[in-house]
Design a protein around this motif. Structure first.
Motif, PDB file in Angstrom:
ATOM      1  N   GLY A 246       0.787  -1.229   0.000  1.00 51.94           N
ATOM      2  CA  GLY A 246       0.000   0.000   0.000  1.00 51.94           C
ATOM      3  C   GLY A 246       0.816   1.275   0.000  1.00 51.94           C
ATOM      4  N   PHE A 247       2.137   1.155   0.017  1.00 55.18           N
ATOM      5  CA  PHE A 247       2.999   2.340  -0.010  1.00 55.18           C
ATOM      6  C   PHE A 247       3.286   2.686  -1.466  1.00 55.18           C
ATOM      7  CE2 PHE A 247       7.216   4.497   0.611  1.00 55.18           C
ATOM      8  CZ  PHE A 247       6.734   5.580   1.321  1.00 55.18           C
ATOM      9  N   VAL A 248       2.423   3.520  -2.022  1.00 53.33           N
ATOM     10  CA  VAL A 248       2.507   3.944  -3.421  1.00 53.33           C
ATOM     11  C   VAL A 248       2.542   5.469  -3.409  1.00 53.33           C
ATOM     12  CG1 VAL A 248       1.418   3.831  -5.689  1.00 53.33           C
ATOM     13  CG2 VAL A 248       1.188   1.904  -4.105  1.00 53.33           C
ATOM     14  N   VAL A 249       3.666   6.054  -3.801  1.00 53.40           N
ATOM     15  CA  VAL A 249       3.853   7.490  -3.606  1.00 53.40           C
ATOM     16  C   VAL A 249       4.495   8.159  -4.816  1.00 53.40           C
ATOM     17  CG1 VAL A 249       4.057   7.330  -1.096  1.00 53.40           C
ATOM     18  CG2 VAL A 249       6.101   7.106  -2.502  1.00 53.40           C
ATOM     19  N   PRO A 250       4.181   9.456  -5.016  1.00 51.53           N
ATOM     20  CA  PRO A 250       4.893  10.216  -6.034  1.00 51.53           C
ATOM     21  C   PRO A 250       6.263  10.625  -5.504  1.00 51.53           C
ATOM     22  CG  PRO A 250       3.350  11.636  -4.904  1.00 51.53           C
ATOM     23  CD  PRO A 250       3.147  10.252  -4.356  1.00 51.53           C
ATOM     24  N   VAL A 251       7.168  10.885  -6.421  1.00 53.36           N
ATOM     25  CA  VAL A 251       8.490  11.393  -6.056  1.00 53.36           C
ATOM     26  C   VAL A 251       8.589  12.822  -6.578  1.00 53.36           C
ATOM     27  CG1 VAL A 251      10.981  11.080  -6.254  1.00 53.36           C
ATOM     28  CG2 VAL A 251       9.474   9.080  -6.221  1.00 53.36           C
ATOM     29  N   THR A 252       9.006  13.737  -5.712  1.00 55.53           N
ATOM     30  CA  THR A 252       9.186  15.139  -6.095  1.00 55.53           C
ATOM     31  C   THR A 252      10.534  15.610  -5.561  1.00 55.53           C
ATOM     32  OG1 THR A 252       8.071  15.913  -4.093  1.00 55.53           O
ATOM     33  CG2 THR A 252       6.704  15.649  -6.075  1.00 55.53           C
ATOM     34  N   GLY A 253      10.981  16.734  -6.057  1.00 54.26           N
ATOM     35  CA  GLY A 253      12.229  17.261  -5.537  1.00 54.26           C
ATOM     36  C   GLY A 253      12.656  18.553  -6.201  1.00 54.26           C
ATOM     37  N   VAL A 254      13.708  19.110  -5.650  1.00 51.85           N
ATOM     38  CA  VAL A 254      14.319  20.330  -6.174  1.00 51.85           C
ATOM     39  C   VAL A 254      15.824  20.180  -6.067  1.00 51.85           C
ATOM     40  CG1 VAL A 254      12.376  21.850  -5.595  1.00 51.85           C
ATOM     41  CG2 VAL A 254      14.198  21.479  -3.930  1.00 51.85           C
ATOM     42  N   GLY A 255      16.539  21.003  -6.797  1.00 51.39           N
ATOM     43  CA  GLY A 255      17.983  20.951  -6.708  1.00 51.39           C
ATOM     44  C   GLY A 255      18.653  21.885  -7.680  1.00 51.39           C
ATOM     45  N   THR A 256      19.904  21.555  -7.980  1.00 55.96           N
ATOM     46  CA  THR A 256      20.701  22.391  -8.866  1.00 55.96           C
ATOM     47  C   THR A 256      21.479  21.528  -9.847  1.00 55.96           C
ATOM     48  OG1 THR A 256      22.574  22.389  -7.340  1.00 55.96           O
ATOM     49  CG2 THR A 256      21.014  24.227  -7.156  1.00 55.96           C
ATOM     50  N   VAL A 257      21.812  22.133 -10.962  1.00 53.87           N
ATOM     51  CA  VAL A 257      22.698  21.523 -11.948  1.00 53.87           C
ATOM     52  C   VAL A 257      23.841  22.500 -12.142  1.00 53.87           C
ATOM     53  CG1 VAL A 257      22.931  20.742 -14.330  1.00 53.87           C
ATOM     54  CG2 VAL A 257      20.812  20.292 -13.074  1.00 53.87           C
ATOM     55  N   ASN A 258      25.070  22.022 -11.908  1.00 51.14           N
ATOM     56  CA  ASN A 258      26.243  22.876 -12.056  1.00 51.14           C
ATOM     57  C   ASN A 258      26.947  22.488 -13.346  1.00 51.14           C
ATOM     58  OD1 ASN A 258      28.873  23.995 -11.935  1.00 51.14           O
ATOM     59  ND2 ASN A 258      28.636  24.261  -9.722  1.00 51.14           N
ATOM     60  N   PHE A 259      26.820  23.322 -14.352  1.00 50.95           N
ATOM     61  CA  PHE A 259      27.393  23.025 -15.655  1.00 50.95           C
ATOM     62  C   PHE A 259      28.922  23.112 -15.651  1.00 50.95           C
ATOM     63  CE2 PHE A 259      23.043  24.499 -16.536  1.00 50.95           C
ATOM     64  CZ  PHE A 259      22.570  23.373 -17.204  1.00 50.95           C
ATOM     65  N   CYS A 260      29.506  23.859 -14.720  1.00 51.41           N
ATOM     66  CA  CYS A 260      30.964  23.981 -14.647  1.00 51.41           C
ATOM     67  C   CYS A 260      31.606  22.718 -14.082  1.00 51.41           C
ATOM     68  CB  CYS A 260      31.362  25.180 -13.796  1.00 51.41           C
ATOM     69  SG  CYS A 260      30.867  26.754 -14.519  1.00 51.41           S
ATOM     70  N   THR A 261      30.970  22.114 -13.073  1.00 53.91           N
ATOM     71  CA  THR A 261      31.527  20.911 -12.441  1.00 53.91           C
ATOM     72  C   THR A 261      30.854  19.635 -12.940  1.00 53.91           C
ATOM     73  OG1 THR A 261      29.988  21.071 -10.583  1.00 53.91           O
ATOM     74  CG2 THR A 261      32.128  22.183 -10.346  1.00 53.91           C
ATOM     75  N   ASN A 262      29.909  19.775 -13.874  1.00 47.84           N
ATOM     76  CA  ASN A 262      29.168  18.623 -14.407  1.00 47.84           C
ATOM     77  C   ASN A 262      28.520  17.804 -13.299  1.00 47.84           C
ATOM     78  OD1 ASN A 262      29.769  19.102 -17.166  1.00 47.84           O
ATOM     79  ND2 ASN A 262      31.817  18.289 -16.827  1.00 47.84           N
ATOM     80  N   SER A 263      27.836  18.488 -12.394  1.00 45.16           N
ATOM     81  CA  SER A 263      27.199  17.788 -11.283  1.00 45.16           C
ATOM     82  C   SER A 263      25.721  18.126 -11.190  1.00 45.16           C
ATOM     83  CB  SER A 263      27.891  18.135  -9.963  1.00 45.16           C
ATOM     84  OG  SER A 263      27.748  19.519  -9.695  1.00 45.16           O
ATOM     85  N   ILE A 264      24.978  17.159 -10.672  1.00 42.95           N
ATOM     86  CA  ILE A 264      23.543  17.305 -10.425  1.00 42.95           C
ATOM     87  C   ILE A 264      23.334  16.984  -8.951  1.00 42.95           C
ATOM     88  CG2 ILE A 264      21.260  16.419 -10.977  1.00 42.95           C
ATOM     89  CD1 ILE A 264      22.506  15.513 -13.694  1.00 42.95           C
ATOM     90  N   ASN A 265      22.679  17.881  -8.246  1.00 41.77           N
ATOM     91  CA  ASN A 265      22.417  17.700  -6.821  1.00 41.77           C
ATOM     92  C   ASN A 265      20.930  17.902  -6.577  1.00 41.77           C
ATOM     93  OD1 ASN A 265      25.284  17.542  -5.851  1.00 41.77           O
ATOM     94  ND2 ASN A 265      25.315  19.501  -6.910  1.00 41.77           N
ATOM     95  N   LEU A 266      20.258  16.825  -6.160  1.00 36.51           N
ATOM     96  CA  LEU A 266      18.813  16.876  -5.970  1.00 36.51           C
ATOM     97  C   LEU A 266      18.441  16.488  -4.548  1.00 36.51           C
ATOM     98  CD1 LEU A 266      17.785  14.982  -9.235  1.00 36.51           C
ATOM     99  CD2 LEU A 266      17.910  17.465  -8.896  1.00 36.51           C
ATOM    100  N   ASP A 267      17.397  17.127  -4.024  1.00 31.54           N
ATOM    101  CA  ASP A 267      16.784  16.759  -2.753  1.00 31.54           C
ATOM    102  C   ASP A 267      15.429  16.148  -3.100  1.00 31.54           C
ATOM    103  OD1 ASP A 267      18.890  17.798  -1.272  1.00 31.54           O
ATOM    104  OD2 ASP A 267      17.935  19.759  -1.057  1.00 31.54           O
ATOM    105  N   LEU A 268      15.273  14.854  -2.826  1.00 30.67           N
ATOM    106  CA  LEU A 268      14.076  14.125  -3.224  1.00 30.67           C
ATOM    107  C   LEU A 268      13.192  13.813  -2.031  1.00 30.67           C
ATOM    108  CD1 LEU A 268      15.758  11.547  -5.618  1.00 30.67           C
ATOM    109  CD2 LEU A 268      14.624  13.688  -6.235  1.00 30.67           C
ATOM    110  N   LYS A 269      11.871  13.875  -2.273  1.00 31.47           N
ATOM    111  CA  LYS A 269      10.882  13.492  -1.263  1.00 31.47           C
ATOM    112  C   LYS A 269       9.989  12.416  -1.858  1.00 31.47           C
ATOM    113  CE  LYS A 269       9.200  16.191   1.693  1.00 31.47           C
ATOM    114  NZ  LYS A 269       8.407  17.169   2.429  1.00 31.47           N
ATOM    115  N   PHE A 270       9.644  11.448  -1.031  1.00 32.00           N
ATOM    116  CA  PHE A 270       8.773  10.355  -1.437  1.00 32.00           C
ATOM    117  C   PHE A 270       7.446  10.499  -0.713  1.00 32.00           C
ATOM    118  CE2 PHE A 270      13.029   9.239  -2.369  1.00 32.00           C
ATOM    119  CZ  PHE A 270      12.978   8.461  -3.501  1.00 32.00           C
TER     120      PHE A 270
END
Length: 88
Positions: free
Chosen positions: A50-74
């Protein structure tokens, strides 16, 4: 089908905890002017019991360091999970 120039998918195919690995994924949309990112799942993640949930989040993409950093919530859980991806 194309998601658009500033969108990409994070697939669920390697997630052993959900039952809908072949159909669910996260869509990350990047604002190129601010380097901010928003995340929404294309469908709810089904963890069983019964644990059926959407995933949402926010974060940043750094094009200089080629990194993606996301904060996710379930669902409505208060816990925030960090997702960091860096190109080597």
């Amino acid at each position: 089908s194309s998601l658009g120039l500033y969108k990409f998918k994070i697939l669920s195919t390697n997630n052993p905890y959900i039952s809908n690995t072949t159909t669910s994924y996260m869509i990350v949309t990047v604002d190129p002017t601010t380097s901010t990112a928003t995340v929404n799942s294309n469908e709810n993640f089904d963890y069983g019991g019964g644990f059926v949930v959407p995933v949402t989040g926010v974060g940043t993409v750094n094009f200089c360091t080629n990194s993606i950093n996301l904060d996710l919530k379930f669902g409505t859980a208060a816990t925030v999970y960090k997702f960091n991806l860096v190109k080597l």
